[in-house]
Design an enzyme around this catalytic site. Structure first.
Site, short mmCIF file in Angstrom:
data_model
loop_
_atom_site.label_atom_id
_atom_site.label_comp_id
_atom_site.label_asym_id
_atom_site.label_seq_id
_atom_site.Cartn_x
_atom_site.Cartn_y
_atom_site.Cartn_z
N ILE A 158 64.41 24.80 -15.65
CA ILE A 158 63.26 24.98 -14.75
C ILE A 158 62.09 25.68 -15.45
CG2 ILE A 158 62.50 25.94 -12.54
CD1 ILE A 158 64.67 23.83 -12.18
N ARG B 287 60.89 44.54 -6.57
CA ARG B 287 60.12 43.44 -5.96
C ARG B 287 61.02 42.55 -5.12
NH1 ARG B 287 56.34 40.16 -9.76
NH2 ARG B 287 56.23 39.15 -7.74
N CYS C 270 53.42 34.31 -16.16
CA CYS C 270 54.23 35.54 -16.06
C CYS C 270 55.24 35.48 -17.20
CB CYS C 270 54.90 35.63 -14.69
SG CYS C 270 56.26 34.49 -14.52
N LYS D 25 63.69 37.19 0.27
CA LYS D 25 62.28 37.42 -0.09
C LYS D 25 61.54 36.09 -0.15
CE LYS D 25 61.35 37.71 -4.67
NZ LYS D 25 60.34 36.81 -5.18
N ASN D 26 62.17 35.07 -0.73
CA ASN D 26 61.48 33.79 -0.96
C ASN D 26 61.39 32.91 0.27
OD1 ASN D 26 61.00 34.68 -3.50
ND2 ASN D 26 62.49 33.35 -4.50
N PRO E 122 52.06 26.98 -13.87
CA PRO E 122 50.83 26.35 -13.37
C PRO E 122 50.91 26.05 -11.87
CG PRO E 122 52.16 24.76 -14.57
CD PRO E 122 52.82 26.09 -14.76
N ILE E 123 49.76 25.80 -11.26
CA ILE E 123 49.74 25.41 -9.84
C ILE E 123 49.02 24.07 -9.66
CG2 ILE E 123 49.89 27.77 -8.91
CD1 ILE E 123 46.78 27.50 -8.40
N ASP E 124 49.00 23.29 -10.73
CA ASP E 124 48.29 21.99 -10.69
C ASP E 124 48.80 21.08 -9.56
OD1 ASP E 124 50.61 22.08 -12.43
OD2 ASP E 124 50.25 19.95 -12.78
N LEU E 125 50.09 21.15 -9.26
CA LEU E 125 50.63 20.25 -8.22
C LEU E 125 50.19 20.71 -6.82
CD1 LEU E 125 54.20 19.74 -9.73
CD2 LEU E 125 52.15 18.29 -10.00
N ASP F 19 67.29 31.39 -10.65
CA ASP F 19 67.16 32.83 -10.35
C ASP F 19 68.48 33.57 -10.51
OD1 ASP F 19 64.68 32.51 -7.68
OD2 ASP F 19 64.56 32.35 -9.87
N ARG G 70 52.43 36.40 -7.66
CA ARG G 70 51.92 35.03 -7.74
C ARG G 70 52.18 34.25 -6.46
NH1 ARG G 70 52.35 32.47 -11.55
NH2 ARG G 70 52.81 30.53 -10.51
C1 EPZ Z 1 59.83 29.63 -6.66
O1 EPZ Z 1 58.80 29.79 -7.61
C2 EPZ Z 1 60.47 31.01 -6.51
N1 EPZ Z 1 59.48 31.95 -6.00
C3 EPZ Z 1 61.01 31.47 -7.86
O2 EPZ Z 1 61.67 32.71 -7.67
C4 EPZ Z 1 62.03 30.45 -8.36
O3 EPZ Z 1 62.48 30.83 -9.64
C5 EPZ Z 1 61.37 29.06 -8.42
O4 EPZ Z 1 60.83 28.71 -7.14
C6 EPZ Z 1 62.36 27.97 -8.83
O5 EPZ Z 1 63.42 27.94 -7.92
C7 EPZ Z 1 59.18 31.94 -4.67
O6 EPZ Z 1 59.69 31.15 -3.91
C8 EPZ Z 1 58.18 32.95 -4.21
P1 EPZ Z 1 58.31 26.07 -8.82
P2 EPZ Z 1 57.72 28.60 -7.80
O7 EPZ Z 1 56.93 25.71 -8.40
O8 EPZ Z 1 57.50 27.89 -6.54
C9 EPZ Z 1 56.52 23.80 -12.57
C10 EPZ Z 1 62.14 34.95 -8.05
O9 EPZ Z 1 62.73 35.49 -8.97
N2 EPZ Z 1 55.31 23.63 -11.77
O10 EPZ Z 1 59.46 25.49 -8.06
O11 EPZ Z 1 56.53 29.21 -8.49
C11 EPZ Z 1 56.80 25.26 -12.92
O12 EPZ Z 1 56.09 25.65 -14.08
C12 EPZ Z 1 61.15 33.86 -8.33
O13 EPZ Z 1 62.32 35.21 -6.84
C13 EPZ Z 1 54.24 22.91 -12.30
O14 EPZ Z 1 54.30 22.42 -13.42
O15 EPZ Z 1 58.46 27.64 -8.82
C14 EPZ Z 1 58.30 25.26 -13.14
O16 EPZ Z 1 58.56 24.79 -14.46
C15 EPZ Z 1 60.95 33.67 -9.82
N3 EPZ Z 1 53.11 22.75 -11.54
C16 EPZ Z 1 58.81 24.22 -12.14
O17 EPZ Z 1 57.66 23.42 -11.81
C17 EPZ Z 1 53.00 23.29 -10.28
O18 EPZ Z 1 51.95 23.11 -9.63
C18 EPZ Z 1 59.37 24.81 -10.86
O19 EPZ Z 1 58.45 25.74 -10.38
C19 EPZ Z 1 54.09 24.03 -9.77
C20 EPZ Z 1 55.23 24.18 -10.52
#
Ligand code: EPZ
Length: 422
Positions: A331, A401, A120, A22-23, A126-129, A309, A96
């Site tokens: 994480i 999902r 969630c 899925k990812n 967040p998506i600040d990065l 995950d 998201r």
């Molecule tokens: C991806 O989410 C996956 N989703 C998640 O899978 C997975 O748990 C996660 O990566 C970690 O491996 C998809 O690929 C669609 P991150 P993502 O950005 O990209 C922080 C599932 O069950 N962060 O790697 O949203 C964030 O809060 C889902 O399939 C910021 O602070 O995760 C987290 O603590 C759940 N600012 C850490 O980084 C940002 O702009 C990692 O998040 C972005 C992230």
């Protein structure tokens, strides 16, 4: 809302084939926005998030063929024109990962209006990065009324360093940079197999990209991308979930259509817990659950570490292991909701911040439980398989999902699980 009814106590035996990831499928579908030519994807999993992404792209004016979802998991996506470069709240709130449309829309159309995904169950998310990287590429962003409004005449390459490793942040900015003017370097990029799969797809479309799978990805922008054909990689999280379902029931399972290279941290962790693991070839791995599991601490980490995950599923497994296991979630800040439901089934788990201590083995008894997120629901299925008596899991739309027909797959290897629609 559908629910699962599980009668525990059966050892799983047989073979299970893994679906596409899925990812990896979600960013691949978003990549269709980058070209007016058709993108043909195969091995797509038949899960809700893929339907949601399809709906989102169709809302933008992308032609998806066939318009329903074929049994063979193949779709053609064609973004000849993008009538509405926007991702509305009512779609983003259900998934998201819709944020993955932001980078390609700005790169292709010079503008985008994407709803903020919000948090969630597992964290603020967040998506600040994502936004900081887009601004470094020259986009002008305005965040108001719950939407990100982005504009850019033409993105220009930049040197972006992520303060945190972010999977979809890396994917979003890769897709923005492939049409930017000049070179982009992504430092501290995510190394997940799903990121590598996206890079391979973008290269097949004509992008100049290297270093995927390492912390530094280099992209030289091109003026236009072409269509391509691409097969989505296997889902390593589904594979790991099935391996742990076999281990927790003391069964004997062979998981096929997987990629063992993506499972190394998981296989090593299972061996530490006393599970007999045998890689039969590059795409097949066999496990047999021991009569006695032993406790083994784990700390989740970015790839190639133990995946967050699979943390909930592993916690279910440790409730049946001899001794105390310390599970550290590095994480996400709130990813232990499943622990409370397992305690209701008889587990002994204490949670303190980012750490949970599981003391076992504790006999689990079936109960009515509620799923809070995709992977928590998978962990409750595993607990139900090991529990004595009947477990009823509510809100299984979470599990739909990310898992394709999980109850049919588990039933095919002996599990007593059925879906009940109200
Ligand atoms: C991806 O989410 C996956 N989703 C998640 O899978 C997975 O748990 C996660 O990566 C970690 O491996 C998809 O690929 C669609 P991150 P993502 O950005 O990209 C922080 C599932 O069950 N962060 O790697 O949203 C964030 O809060 C889902 O399939 C910021 O602070 O995760 C987290 O603590 C759940 N600012 C850490 O980084 C940002 O702009 C990692 O998040 C972005 C992230």
């Amino acid at each position: 809302m559908d629910r699962f009814i599980i009668e525990g106590g059966v050892k799983l035996r047989g073979q299970l084939a893994v679906s596409g990831a899925k990812n990896a499928a979600l960013p691949a579908m978003a990549a269709a926005l980058l070209t007016p030519e058709p993108l043909q994807l195969s091995n797509l999993p038949r899960v809700r998030d893929i339907f949601t992404m399809k709906k989102l792209l169709q809302h933008m004016g992308i032609v998806v063929t066939p318009s329903d979802f074929p049994p063979d998991g193949e779709l053609e996506l064609r973004a000849a024109q993008i009538a509405r470069p926007e991702a509305p709240y009512d779609l983003v709130k259900t998934m998201r990962a819709s944020i993955l449309a932001l980078g390609p829309l700005v790169a292709r159309c010079g503008q985008a209006r994407v709803s903020l995904p919000g948090g969630c169950a597992i964290g603020a998310r967040p998506i600040d990065l994502h936004l900081k990287g887009l601004e470094q590429l020259g986009a002008e962003l305005r965040v108001e009324h719950g939407y990100v409004n982005a504009r850019a005449r033409r993105l220009r390459g930049s040197h972006i360093h992520f303060d945190k490793v972010t999977v979809t942040g890396t994917e979003n900015l890769m897709m923005a940079a492939v049409l930017a003017d000049g070179e982009t370097v992504l430092e501290s990029a995510a190394r997940e197999p799903e990121v590598e799969d996206l890079a391979r797809l973008l290269r097949a479309m004509g992008a100049e990209i290297e270093g995927e799978g390492t912390p530094t990805v280099r992209i030289r922008g091109v003026s236009r991308l072409a269509g391509a054909r691409h097969r989505i990689i296997p889902d390593r999280i589904e594979a790991g979930t099935f391996l742990m379902a076999a281990a927790i029931t003391g069964g004997e399972l062979e998981v096929t259509n997987c990629d063992c290279r993506h499972l190394q941290a998981v296989l090593q962790q299972l061996e530490q817990a006393g599970v007999a693991v045998k890689e039969k070839d590059a795409a097949r791995v066999g496990v047999s659950g021991p009569s006695r599991l032993c406790c083994a601490d784990v700390s989740t980490a970015e790839y190639p570490g133990f995946p967050t995950d699979l943390q909930a599923q592993y916690m279910a497994l440790m409730t049946q292991a001899e001794g105390a296991s310390v599970i550290t979630e590095t994480i996400f800040e709130n990813r232990f909701l499943h622990a409370l439901e397992m305690v209701r089934m008889g587990a002994t788990i204490s949670v303190e911040g980012r750490q949970a201590v599981v003391r076992g083995p504790t006999p689990l008894t079936g109960a009515n439980v509620i799923a809070s997120d995709l992977r928590a629901s998978a962990s409750l299925v595993l607990a139900g398989l090991a529990a004595e008596g009947e477990t009823v899991i509510d809100r299984v739309y979470h599990i739909d999902r990310g898992y394709e027909r999980i109850e049919e797959k588990l039933r095919s290897v002996g599990a007593r699980i059925r879906r009940v629609s109200p």
